[in-house]
Design a protein around this motif. Structure first.
Motif, PDB file in Angstrom:
ATOM      1  N   UNK A  43     -21.813  11.349  -7.403  1.00 42.78           N
ATOM      2  CA  UNK A  43     -21.265  11.115  -6.065  1.00 42.78           C
ATOM      3  C   UNK A  43     -20.144  10.096  -6.173  1.00 42.78           C
ATOM      4  N   UNK A  44     -19.035  10.380  -5.510  1.00 44.53           N
ATOM      5  CA  UNK A  44     -17.895   9.462  -5.484  1.00 44.53           C
ATOM      6  C   UNK A  44     -17.605   9.074  -4.039  1.00 44.53           C
ATOM      7  N   UNK A  45     -17.435   7.778  -3.795  1.00 47.33           N
ATOM      8  CA  UNK A  45     -17.102   7.280  -2.457  1.00 47.33           C
ATOM      9  C   UNK A  45     -15.783   6.531  -2.552  1.00 47.33           C
ATOM     10  N   UNK A  46     -14.803   6.988  -1.790  1.00 50.60           N
ATOM     11  CA  UNK A  46     -13.488   6.349  -1.758  1.00 50.60           C
ATOM     12  C   UNK A  46     -13.230   5.841  -0.337  1.00 50.60           C
ATOM     13  N   UNK A  47     -12.890   4.566  -0.223  1.00 50.16           N
ATOM     14  CA  UNK A  47     -12.725   3.930   1.083  1.00 50.16           C
ATOM     15  C   UNK A  47     -11.379   3.225   1.135  1.00 50.16           C
ATOM     16  N   UNK A  48     -10.710   3.330   2.270  1.00 50.81           N
ATOM     17  CA  UNK A  48      -9.456   2.607   2.485  1.00 50.81           C
ATOM     18  C   UNK A  48      -9.579   1.725   3.718  1.00 50.81           C
ATOM     19  N   UNK A  49      -9.094   0.492   3.591  1.00 55.38           N
ATOM     20  CA  UNK A  49      -9.109  -0.476   4.699  1.00 55.38           C
ATOM     21  C   UNK A  49     -10.519  -0.642   5.287  1.00 55.38           C
ATOM     22  N   UNK A  50     -11.467  -0.837   4.374  1.00 55.22           N
ATOM     23  CA  UNK A  50     -12.840  -1.071   4.818  1.00 55.22           C
ATOM     24  C   UNK A  50     -13.508   0.140   5.422  1.00 55.22           C
ATOM     25  N   UNK A  51     -12.862   1.295   5.343  1.00 55.17           N
ATOM     26  CA  UNK A  51     -13.414   2.508   5.936  1.00 55.17           C
ATOM     27  C   UNK A  51     -12.859   2.818   7.306  1.00 55.17           C
ATOM     28  N   UNK A  52     -12.091   1.901   7.868  1.00 55.10           N
ATOM     29  CA  UNK A  52     -11.516   2.132   9.199  1.00 55.10           C
ATOM     30  C   UNK A  52     -10.380   3.150   9.140  1.00 55.10           C
ATOM     31  N   UNK A  53      -9.661   3.190   8.014  1.00 57.72           N
ATOM     32  CA  UNK A  53      -8.584   4.165   7.881  1.00 57.72           C
ATOM     33  C   UNK A  53      -9.103   5.492   7.318  1.00 57.72           C
ATOM     34  N   UNK A  54      -9.853   5.409   6.197  1.00 60.37           N
ATOM     35  CA  UNK A  54     -10.307   6.655   5.581  1.00 60.37           C
ATOM     36  C   UNK A  54     -11.569   6.425   4.756  1.00 60.37           C
TER      37      UNK A  54
END
Length: 592
Positions: A43-54
């Protein structure tokens, strides 16, 4: 026109989303749980801007066909349960059928999914809960969910989000705890294109701990494993008492592969460290419980972070007992600073080497954390027929106390001893305090402790309030072995003390009891008061720093410490002994 109306689907979904999707970490948690339920091994989790953006979660799980993909976006649509009876035996992480529709209701979401049997996948594009696009997708079997612009249509919720860094930290915390629940799954977390955490998927829980906390902390962890019955299995790791934190946040509780918030289990873990940690400090621990599903109710809150347990008292007692057994069964000696395992001393090289290496008293103080105490008393004399040569090695009955031979006294505050694994430095006050604590605690054991009658009764003058406080708890205090007479409103006559307690401190014991009972909100607990009395008495009676000991007295103290139930800390959680390995000594002398 009626006052009560049925809410439209969009409003209802947003209300439901408010319970399930509190912040970006909630989205990651729900999607990650779906991936685990789908049988994913990577499983891969990619987050941008704390998750607020993507937020993007990719897995190699079973995937869905087109029909199931559409159904998954409908509220209360689930493959996990079929009828009400299934709620009493839930074995999956998800089951409510609320996660995907709740996430879709407050974001712009794209889902791509493919089963192993299909030659291609499908994608669905959803905005505000409505499907606005769909089509085929070229991809490997599994599922990819991308969530963008979270809370774009619920500004009231969005304005309460923390900074991207804070939200990203909470996301990472959730991922780590879910990785602990499934060490056999390889999980990678990336924040703003920077890899933050990787779980190797080896199936070894200690590998997950090391990947998050680091190898040094992992080496301080002690395995816990017990099975009180066929209905309960306890596994995990707990930190040695030398490793502690200022709050309970590093106590992770897993139940049936699910990370849960359980203050009761956390408390049971802390109770196992009784007298092993300094006041106000808490352990690092990962406790995984496997309980038959019929005894666990996970249908408590939409976020599924809380559970109810049947046979709760038995479970808590079993957890505390298992952790305590593991701690006492392991060596709790404070290690030296050398990061590597001990090796035989290297032969002396011809290069320039120092002829001395200095270990300062400050260095010893920092490791032993020794507190100064004001009062003084001598160590009770040992056996008159003690033969030093016949008893120079002290081994704990449980096998965890290191074998050592007494060398001498330093300052005088510390006892020095040598063993097969290096040099041992013993804090004489903390060691004697532990010995006396266990002696006094044993004297108070049982529902009615034995008493020793004083040759001369002691008159203690108290305030009216203090005397009434003692009188209110008269029977409770009597059960501890105290014999008191209340002759006037401000005078208490002490005629007897608990057996084996120092006879000259009756007034101090009463003040200890008053101080305990007088704390706001305090209800008299026998166990807590016994600990309080024994610890206070031991602290006052134990030999102090600066007092010289004869060789006979020092060896007697080591013998008594080795026989203690927990020889490694004083009643207040400070260490009694530290270890400087031969490896560290060799490094200090530049021999390795």
């Amino acid at each position: 026109m009626p006052n009560i109306v049925i809410l439209d689907e969009t409003t209802a979904n947003q209300i439901a989303a408010g319970e399930v999707v509190e912040r970006p970490a909630s989205v990651v948690k729900e999607l990650l749980e779906n991936s685990l339920d789908a049988g994913a091994s990577i499983i891969s989790i990619e987050v941008e801007q704390g998750g607020l953006r993507r937020i993007t979660v990719r897995d190699n799980g079973c995937g869905m066909d087109e029909e199931d993909a559409h159904l998954a976006l409908m509220r209360h649509a689930t493959s996990k349960i079929r009828e009400p009876a299934d709620l009493s035996r839930i074995t999956t992480l998800g089951f409510r059928g609320e996660a995907l529709p709740s996430i879709a209701a407050v974001s712009k979401m794209t889902m791509k999914t493919r089963t192993a049997a299909a030659d291609r996948g499908i994608f669905l594009e959803v905005e505000g809960g409505k499907v606005i696009g769909k089509g085929p997708a070229a991809m490997a079997p599994g599922t990819i969910v991308t969530v963008e612009n979270l809370f774009y249509n619920t500004p009231a919720r969005k304005k309460y989000m923390k900074s991207p860094g804070t939200e990203g930290g909470v996301v990472g915390d959730y991922i780590f705890r879910l990785a602990l629940a499934r060490p056999e799954v390889a999980i990678r977390f990336t924040h703003n294109r920077r890899q933050v955490f990787t779980s190797p998927g080896s199936g070894n829980l200690l590998d997950v701990i090391a990947s998050y906390y680091g190898a040094e902390l992992a080496r301080q962890m002690v395995p816990v494993e017990d099975s009180p019955g066929d209905w309960l299995e306890i596994k995990g790791f707990v930190a040695r008492p030398t490793l502690h934190r200022s709050n309970r946040r590093q106590i992770t509780v897993l139940i049936n592969g699910r990370y849960v918030y359980s203050p009761l289990v956390s408390t049971a873990v802390c109770e196992a460290y009784h007298t092993l940690l300094p006041a106000g400090r808490y352990p690092v621990a990962i406790i995984s419980l496997t309980i038959i599903p019929e005894l666990v109710d996970v249908n408590v809150h939409p976020a599924k972070l809380e559970v109810r347990l049947a046979r709760e008292r038995e479970i808590l007692e079993a957890v505390s007992r298992a952790v305590r057994k593991s701690l006492i069964g392991s060596r709790l000696v404070i290690p030296g600073t050398g990061p590597q395992e001990d090796k035989p001393l290297l032969s002396l090289e011809k290069s320039r080497l120092p002829s001395t290496s200095f270990i300062s008293s400050e260095d010893v103080e920092n490791r032993v954390l020794f507190p100064e105490h004001p009062t003084c008393s001598l160590l009770p004399a040992g056996r008159e027929n003690y033969v030093a040569e016949a008893a120079t090695v002290y081994e704990h009955a449980g096998g965890s106390f290191p074998a050592m031979e007494y060398l001498g006294q330093l300052l005088p505050t510390y006892l020095l001893a040598a063993g097969q694994e290096g040099l041992y430095i013993i804090d004489q006050h903390a060691a004697h305090e532990r010995v006396l604590y266990e002696k006094y605690r044993a004297a108070l054991a049982g529902p009615q402790a034995a008493s020793q009658i004083l040759a001369l009764p002691l008159n203690v003058f108290l305030t009216h309030r203090e005397a009434r406080l003692l009188e209110t708890h008269r029977e409770f205090i009597a059960s501890l072995g105290f014999i008191l007479d209340f002759y006037s409103q401000d005078t208490v006559v002490v005629r007897g003390l608990p057996a084996d307690f120092p006879p000259g401190e009756g007034e101090l014991f009463l003040q200890d009891i008053i101080g305990y009972l007088d704390e706001p909100g305090r209800s008299p607990s026998r166990e807590a008061l016994v600990h309080h009395l024994a610890a206070q008495a031991a602290c006052r009676a134990a030999i102090k720093a600066g007092e010289g000991l004869s060789g006979l007295e020092a060896r007697t103290l080591l013998e008594q410490l080795a026989a203690a139930g927990n020889p490694f800390t004083c009643p207040h959680g400070r260490p009694t002994i530290i270890h400087i390995s031969y490896r560290e000594l060799a490094q200090r002398f530049k021999r390795s």
